[in-house]
Design an enzyme around this catalytic site. Structure first.
Site, PDB file in Angstrom:
ATOM      1  N   ASP A 127       0.873  -1.168   0.000  1.00  0.00           N
ATOM      2  CA  ASP A 127       0.000   0.000   0.000  1.00  0.00           C
ATOM      3  C   ASP A 127       0.920   1.230   0.000  1.00  0.00           C
ATOM      4  O   ASP A 127       2.118   1.102   0.272  1.00  0.00           O
ATOM      5  CB  ASP A 127      -0.859  -0.087   1.280  1.00  0.00           C
ATOM      6  CG  ASP A 127      -1.573   1.183   1.609  1.00  0.00           C
ATOM      7  OD1 ASP A 127      -2.342   1.632   0.752  1.00  0.00           O
ATOM      8  OD2 ASP A 127      -1.380   1.727   2.721  1.00  0.00           O
ATOM      9  N   ASP A 129       0.055   5.152   1.065  1.00  0.00           N
ATOM     10  CA  ASP A 129      -0.041   6.118   2.173  1.00  0.00           C
ATOM     11  C   ASP A 129      -0.078   5.417   3.524  1.00  0.00           C
ATOM     12  O   ASP A 129      -0.881   4.501   3.736  1.00  0.00           O
ATOM     13  CB  ASP A 129      -1.300   6.970   2.018  1.00  0.00           C
ATOM     14  CG  ASP A 129      -1.167   7.968   0.896  1.00  0.00           C
ATOM     15  OD1 ASP A 129      -0.558   9.022   1.115  1.00  0.00           O
ATOM     16  OD2 ASP A 129      -1.637   7.658  -0.213  1.00  0.00           O
ATOM     17  N   ASP A 320      -1.967  -0.305   5.734  1.00  0.00           N
ATOM     18  CA  ASP A 320      -2.358   0.274   7.033  1.00  0.00           C
ATOM     19  C   ASP A 320      -3.824   0.622   7.127  1.00  0.00           C
ATOM     20  O   ASP A 320      -4.307   1.002   8.191  1.00  0.00           O
ATOM     21  CB  ASP A 320      -1.570   1.573   7.274  1.00  0.00           C
ATOM     22  CG  ASP A 320      -2.059   2.688   6.363  1.00  0.00           C
ATOM     23  OD1 ASP A 320      -2.225   2.427   5.156  1.00  0.00           O
ATOM     24  OD2 ASP A 320      -2.316   3.801   6.856  1.00  0.00           O
TER      25      ASP A 320
HETATM   26  O1  LIG Z   1      -4.426   3.081  -0.351  1.00  0.00           O
HETATM   27  P1  LIG Z   1      -3.488   4.156   0.068  1.00  0.00           P
HETATM   28  O2  LIG Z   1      -2.263   4.271  -0.771  1.00  0.00           O
HETATM   29  O3  LIG Z   1      -3.172   4.084   1.541  1.00  0.00           O
HETATM   30  O4  LIG Z   1      -4.312   5.511  -0.152  1.00  0.00           O
HETATM   31  C1  LIG Z   1      -5.403   5.816   0.699  1.00  0.00           C
HETATM   32  C2  LIG Z   1      -5.640   7.306   0.681  1.00  0.00           C
HETATM   33  O5  LIG Z   1      -4.389   7.894   0.988  1.00  0.00           O
HETATM   34  C3  LIG Z   1      -4.284   9.314   0.915  1.00  0.00           C
HETATM   35  O6  LIG Z   1      -4.927   9.874   2.048  1.00  0.00           O
HETATM   36  C4  LIG Z   1      -4.352   9.518   3.284  1.00  0.00           C
HETATM   37  O7  LIG Z   1      -3.002  10.002   3.336  1.00  0.00           O
HETATM   38  C5  LIG Z   1      -2.875  11.456   3.287  1.00  0.00           C
HETATM   39  C6  LIG Z   1      -1.406  11.805   3.225  1.00  0.00           C
HETATM   40  O8  LIG Z   1      -0.689  11.257   4.287  1.00  0.00           O
HETATM   41  C7  LIG Z   1      -3.592  12.052   4.516  1.00  0.00           C
HETATM   42  O9  LIG Z   1      -3.500  13.456   4.480  1.00  0.00           O
HETATM   43  C8  LIG Z   1      -5.068  11.610   4.498  1.00  0.00           C
HETATM   44  O10 LIG Z   1      -5.709  12.045   5.677  1.00  0.00           O
HETATM   45  C9  LIG Z   1      -5.164  10.080   4.426  1.00  0.00           C
HETATM   46  O11 LIG Z   1      -6.522   9.696   4.254  1.00  0.00           O
HETATM   47  C10 LIG Z   1      -4.811   9.837  -0.381  1.00  0.00           C
HETATM   48  O12 LIG Z   1      -4.811  11.238  -0.356  1.00  0.00           O
HETATM   49  C11 LIG Z   1      -6.178   9.292  -0.706  1.00  0.00           C
HETATM   50  O13 LIG Z   1      -6.555   9.695  -1.991  1.00  0.00           O
HETATM   51  C12 LIG Z   1      -6.085   7.760  -0.696  1.00  0.00           C
HETATM   52  O14 LIG Z   1      -7.332   7.193  -1.020  1.00  0.00           O
END
Ligand SMILES: O=P(O)(O)OC[C@H]1O[C@H](O[C@H]2O[C@H](CO)[C@@H](O)[C@H](O)[C@H]2O)[C@H](O)[C@@H](O)[C@@H]1O
Length: 377
Positions: A127, A129, A320
């Site tokens: 993954d 983020d 995560d």
């Molecule tokens: O599947 P992932 O790669 O984990 O993506 C899931 C979402 O991640 C991002 O948002 C998350 O991370 C951001 C940066 O650290 C944070 O600001 C936010 O609160 C989190 O939800 C991304 O911006 C989303 O589009 C993804 O869906």
């Protein structure tokens, strides 16, 4: 086809295989039309579109959505002692310590993992983020470190490696910047695989694309614009166009306005019975009601690598977020591989192991490389 109608469309029928679009790198993939020609989807990966249940959308306050929004991302915790070595000095530490008994650290259990992996081909799913990059306030600035990039590059030299993210695929591809990987954006609804070819030149230029929700593109675009409009006066709200899903971030919104964010999203969704809402870390995600998720993407990639249903393959998925649970579940249910949850707070999961944060993920990736390169000696 009227994308807004309540009719359940037939994307495919069980006799007709879905097609995979093929495109060339160099052309921005979002400009490429979804073409009905291309490679055939691996057997057993046909799509079904469940109807959304009546009454799915209720008032945000009465339906527990606000609670879900509140609990979606526990604040990062400082662990006062190294609980993985048995010292716990606070209540939080001791609950983390008991949780570790159920989800042992993948670092302290490394030998157990590699003993099981002996003689097997590992396929790695990561993954983005919160796994490769730390969670930050601004999603546009969630960069991974050069050290992490080097660790992913190195591990991909030994094991087929895929990034499976909720983000727009182009965005996560830009963040990671490694051409040799598989990328699945939009929670697995936008898969890009490097073409396996003996022709080096061709290999560098061609990719296979698989986009099971391609026909939802105009709808998501429309919803994205509506969400931007309805949330524009909520300070801190940010809407992200993730191509096959739209994400509404409320991390930077004052908590007293979270219900407002939830209500705006629900109000927009009311006009789209073929879209549903899922929760991520301080983010509400609007996506098509199709039977496709990160777990399906893992199975798809394993099939396209020729690694599905092989006894000598060990898929490892590290993530995560709630959406990663679909992938953990696929691996756990088929007893196919290992899920590793990245979390510094106890939470229920389908994963087998845990890692505390991205720095431990990096350590784990480096350990895999060391283990594998020692085997080769
Ligand atoms: O599947 P992932 O790669 O984990 O993506 C899931 C979402 O991640 C991002 O948002 C998350 O991370 C951001 C940066 O650290 C944070 O600001 C936010 O609160 C989190 O939800 C991304 O911006 C989303 O589009 C993804 O869906």
């Amino acid at each position: 086809m009227d994308l807004k109608s309540n009719h359940t469309p037939v994307l495919t029928d069980s006799a007709a295989p879905i097609n995979i679009t093929k495109s060339r790198l160099g052309v921005h993939s979002s400009l490429l039309p979804y073409s009905p020609t291309g490679t055939t989807i691996p057997h057993g990966m046909l799509l079904t579109i469940p109807r959304k249940k009546a009454g799915f959308l209720e008032d945000v306050r009465s339906s527990g959505w606000l609670d879900a929004m509140k609990s979606s991302s526990p604040p990062p915790r400082k662990i006062t002692k190294d609980v993985s070595h048995g010292f716990a000095s606070s209540e939080a530490d001791s609950s983390y310590f008991s949780w570790l008994l159920k989800y042992p650290s993948a670092l302290t259990s490394f030998e157990q993992i590699t003993n099981y992996a002996k003689g097997k081909r590992i396929a790695l799913f990561l993954d983005y983020d919160g796994t490769l990059s730390p969670i930050v306030d601004n999603p546009d600035c969630a960069f991974m470190s050069d050290n992490m990039r080097a660790a992913v590059k190195r591990v991909a030299e030994y094991f087929p490696t895929a990034i499976i993210s909720g983000r727009n695929r182009d965005m996560v591809y830009e963040f990671v910047g490694l051409t040799e990987l598989y990328y699945a954006g939009s929670h697995g609804m936008d898969i890009m695989c490097p073409v396996k070819s003996t022709n080096k030149q061709k290999q560098d230029k061609e990719v296979n694309l698989f986009q099971p929700a391609a026909e939802f593109l105009p709808m998501i675009d429309e919803v994205f614009r509506s969400l931007v409009e309805t949330t524009k006066d909520i300070k801190g709200a940010k809407v992200e166009n993730n191509k096959f899903c739209a994400s509404v971030h409320y991390r930077n919104v004052d908590e007293k306005n979270w219900d407002l964010v939830g209500q705006c999203v629900h109000d927009v969704l009311k006009g789209y019975p073929r879209l549903r809402l899922t929760h991520g870390r301080k983010v509400l995600e609007v996506r098509p009601v199709i039977n496709w998720d990160k777990g399906k993407a893992v199975t798809f990639i394993l099939e396209s690598l020729g690694l599905a249903n092989c006894d000598d393959v060990l898929p490892i998925y590290i993530g995560d977020d709630r959406t990663d649970e679909d992938a953990f579940k696929v691996l756990r249910e088929g007893n196919k591989g290992y899920g590793i949850l990245v979390s510094s707070a106890p939470k229920q999961s389908n994963a087998n192991y845990s890692l505390r944060d991205p720095s431990e993920v990096m350590e784990f990736l480096k350990s895999l490389v060391l283990w594998r390169s020692n085997l080769a000696l």
